[in-house]
Design a protein around this motif. Structure first.
Motif, PDB file in Angstrom:
ATOM      1  N   TYR A  57      37.786  35.962  46.159  1.00 55.08           N
ATOM      2  CA  TYR A  57      37.622  34.513  46.271  1.00 55.08           C
ATOM      3  C   TYR A  57      37.281  34.110  47.708  1.00 55.08           C
ATOM      4  CZ  TYR A  57      38.650  29.527  45.763  1.00 55.08           C
ATOM      5  OH  TYR A  57      38.566  28.153  45.750  1.00 55.08           O
ATOM      6  N   GLN A  58      37.886  34.784  48.680  1.00 52.44           N
ATOM      7  CA  GLN A  58      37.598  34.484  50.079  1.00 52.44           C
ATOM      8  C   GLN A  58      36.159  34.839  50.444  1.00 52.44           C
ATOM      9  OE1 GLN A  58      39.602  32.833  52.229  1.00 52.44           O
ATOM     10  NE2 GLN A  58      40.989  32.593  50.483  1.00 52.44           N
ATOM     11  N   ILE A  59      35.631  35.866  49.801  1.00 52.54           N
ATOM     12  CA  ILE A  59      34.260  36.304  50.071  1.00 52.54           C
ATOM     13  C   ILE A  59      33.242  35.403  49.372  1.00 52.54           C
ATOM     14  CG2 ILE A  59      32.606  38.198  49.734  1.00 52.54           C
ATOM     15  CD1 ILE A  59      34.969  40.123  49.991  1.00 52.54           C
ATOM     16  N   ASP A  60      33.499  35.098  48.094  1.00 54.61           N
ATOM     17  CA  ASP A  60      32.564  34.293  47.295  1.00 54.61           C
ATOM     18  C   ASP A  60      33.370  33.574  46.223  1.00 54.61           C
ATOM     19  OD1 ASP A  60      30.636  33.233  45.628  1.00 54.61           O
ATOM     20  OD2 ASP A  60      29.353  35.012  45.638  1.00 54.61           O
ATOM     21  N   SER A  61      33.798  32.351  46.524  1.00 57.58           N
ATOM     22  CA  SER A  61      34.679  31.627  45.611  1.00 57.58           C
ATOM     23  C   SER A  61      34.002  31.318  44.270  1.00 57.58           C
ATOM     24  CB  SER A  61      35.168  30.331  46.262  1.00 57.58           C
ATOM     25  OG  SER A  61      34.069  29.483  46.569  1.00 57.58           O
ATOM     26  N   VAL A  62      32.724  31.014  44.302  1.00 58.55           N
ATOM     27  CA  VAL A  62      32.003  30.678  43.063  1.00 58.55           C
ATOM     28  C   VAL A  62      31.956  31.881  42.138  1.00 58.55           C
ATOM     29  CG1 VAL A  62      29.792  29.966  42.084  1.00 58.55           C
ATOM     30  CG2 VAL A  62      30.617  28.892  44.190  1.00 58.55           C
ATOM     31  N   ARG A  63      31.583  33.015  42.684  1.00 59.67           N
ATOM     32  CA  ARG A  63      31.511  34.244  41.887  1.00 59.67           C
ATOM     33  C   ARG A  63      32.896  34.660  41.388  1.00 59.67           C
ATOM     34  NH1 ARG A  63      29.331  37.474  38.231  1.00 59.67           N
ATOM     35  NH2 ARG A  63      29.317  39.687  38.767  1.00 59.67           N
ATOM     36  N   ALA A  64      33.891  34.547  42.255  1.00 60.62           N
ATOM     37  CA  ALA A  64      35.244  34.941  41.872  1.00 60.62           C
ATOM     38  C   ALA A  64      35.756  34.121  40.697  1.00 60.62           C
ATOM     39  CB  ALA A  64      36.184  34.815  43.062  1.00 60.62           C
ATOM     40  N   TYR A  69      39.176  35.621  34.189  1.00 62.00           N
ATOM     41  CA  TYR A  69      39.542  35.541  32.775  1.00 62.00           C
ATOM     42  C   TYR A  69      39.930  36.936  32.291  1.00 62.00           C
ATOM     43  CZ  TYR A  69      34.938  37.555  31.732  1.00 62.00           C
ATOM     44  OH  TYR A  69      33.842  38.380  31.683  1.00 62.00           O
ATOM     45  N   GLY A  70      40.546  36.999  31.165  1.00 60.68           N
ATOM     46  CA  GLY A  70      40.939  38.276  30.573  1.00 60.68           C
ATOM     47  C   GLY A  70      41.344  38.047  29.129  1.00 60.68           C
ATOM     48  N   HIS A  71      41.678  39.127  28.446  1.00 63.11           N
ATOM     49  CA  HIS A  71      41.951  39.038  27.009  1.00 63.11           C
ATOM     50  C   HIS A  71      43.238  39.742  26.610  1.00 63.11           C
ATOM     51  CE1 HIS A  71      38.132  37.177  26.039  1.00 63.11           C
ATOM     52  NE2 HIS A  71      37.508  38.081  26.773  1.00 63.11           N
ATOM     53  N   ILE A  72      43.808  39.265  25.526  1.00 62.07           N
ATOM     54  CA  ILE A  72      44.902  39.980  24.889  1.00 62.07           C
ATOM     55  C   ILE A  72      44.329  41.262  24.278  1.00 62.07           C
ATOM     56  CG2 ILE A  72      46.210  37.871  24.444  1.00 62.07           C
ATOM     57  CD1 ILE A  72      45.160  37.869  21.581  1.00 62.07           C
ATOM     58  N   PRO A  73      45.164  42.257  23.962  1.00 59.14           N
ATOM     59  CA  PRO A  73      44.644  43.493  23.367  1.00 59.14           C
ATOM     60  C   PRO A  73      43.781  43.230  22.129  1.00 59.14           C
ATOM     61  CG  PRO A  73      46.930  43.783  24.000  1.00 59.14           C
ATOM     62  CD  PRO A  73      46.617  42.319  24.196  1.00 59.14           C
ATOM     63  N   ILE A  74      42.808  44.091  21.921  1.00 61.89           N
ATOM     64  CA  ILE A  74      41.845  43.894  20.833  1.00 61.89           C
ATOM     65  C   ILE A  74      42.517  43.784  19.471  1.00 61.89           C
ATOM     66  CG2 ILE A  74      39.982  45.038  19.570  1.00 61.89           C
ATOM     67  CD1 ILE A  74      38.871  45.968  22.278  1.00 61.89           C
TER      68      ILE A  74
END
Length: 358
Positions: A57-64, A69-74
């Protein structure tokens, strides 16, 4: 008396007609392209651990932000009712290419202890790996593509009558600045995707281009004339799609005209012999285009959200357009609200389910 008999006669006709209408409705054949399902984007992904994400985020806040996001197990996704998944694969025929991601060293350099990584040494094994971005977004519920497939198959065996599950595959080989170089997806590398899928699933568990093409000369001719298989024929099966651009598509098609003997469909523009499934990501910009494709008989995957933007602003415009477009597959990162920042954004159909008949 005569009036009474006439009334009874007409009531009888009315009930007969009503019965026939109900019977026809109940026995109407529903085809694969007549359903609409919600699925997950980068379904395997575990969120980037906080110290590393803050560094990015410190390097590139927009990209970060796009990576937050992430997901619960499939398995939990499938139990919830999702019937579309997206899996990224990276080529590693000899094994060992991704055992020491740079992100772990970055976390250590910040004075933090990184979370455990690949305790079972899975990444040393040859074969396709499964995560998002080498070195920085490498957390995955299943580091091996084949392990993810095995878990999905086990779930399917336990729920044999499930709605067909559509799985998009991204063959990732783009190298990023300062990140480890990826091997290209040559024809042999693309062949390995088919081989790993077939090592887990029997033909009877797959919806292949050959199955849909039948006796037609081309796949496109089949879906535009006979249409897609009916749901009773393909329940409990899986349809794989290679979500790539023309160069990789052509390599995958080489020696397999109209996808003969191939496992996966491809994102091929209408008018080509192999055209049947399209990936059109923006249902607002391409609303009319998607509607036209669906009306003609193609299957389409689109997105309800992208880059965490809709979740951060509680913007349902894309999702509403995706539903209205008729696109059969709607992908999201938010079938349940995120816990990484404050947001109530959730993508689900009106009846609180993730699949419906259009």
């Amino acid at each position: 008396m005569k009036k009474t008999i006439t009334l009874i006669f007409f009531i009888g006709i009315l009930f007969t007609a009503l019965f026939l209408m109900i019977s026809c409705h109940k026995t109407k054949t529903i085809r694969l392209n007549e359903i609409q399902v919600i699925g997950s984007h980068n379904s395997y992904k575990i969120p980037i651990e906080q110290p590393l994400w803050e560094y990015l985020y410190q390097i590139d806040s927009v990209r970060a932000k796009t990576l937050q996001y992430g997901h619960i197990p499939i398995i939990k996704q499938l139990n919830l009712g999702l019937r579309n998944l997206e899996l990224d694969v990276l080529y590693d025929p000899n094994g060992g290419r991704f055992t020491h991601p740079k992100g772990l060293e970055i976390v250590k350099s910040l004075g933090d202890k990184p979370l455990l990584y690949d305790e079972d040494k899975k990444l040393r094994q040859p074969g396709l790996k499964m995560f998002h971005i080498q070195d920085i977004d490498f957390r995955s519920h299943y580091l091996l593509f084949k392990d993810g497939l095995k878990v999905i198959k086990k779930w399917s065996d336990e729920h044999p009558n499930h709605t067909p599950i559509i799985i998009l595959i991204n063959a990732k080989d783009s190298s990023h600045h300062d990140l480890s170089e990826l091997l290209p997806f040559t024809k042999n590398a693309l062949d390995s995707i088919d081989l790993e899928i077939r090592s887990v699933f029997k033909d009877s568990q797959l919806i292949t281009p050959d199955l849909v093409r039948g006796n037609h000369k081309t796949l496109e001719e089949a879906i535009l004339t006979d249409g897609w298989p009916d749901m009773n024929t393909v329940k409990g099966r899986f349809l794989f799609v290679l979500d790539e651009k023309e160069a990789k598509n052509n390599r995958y098609l080489e020696g397999h005209p109209s996808l003969k003997n191939r496992v996966m469909f491809i994102n091929s523009k209408e008018g080509n012999p192999e055209a049947a499934f399209r990936v059109i990501n923006n249902p607002i910009k391409d609303f009319e285009y998607i509607k036209e494709l669906v009306l003609r008989g193609y299957m389409v995957r689109t997105r309800a959200d992208d880059g965490t933007n809709e979740s951060r602003t509680n913007d349902y415009c894309k999702f509403e357009k995706a539903k209205q477009s008729g696109a059969q597959i709607i992908s999201t990162d938010y079938y349940v609200p995120t816990k990484l920042y404050k947001s109530d954004y959730k993508v689900v159909f009106e009846n609180n389910s993730y699949e419906r008949i259009k």
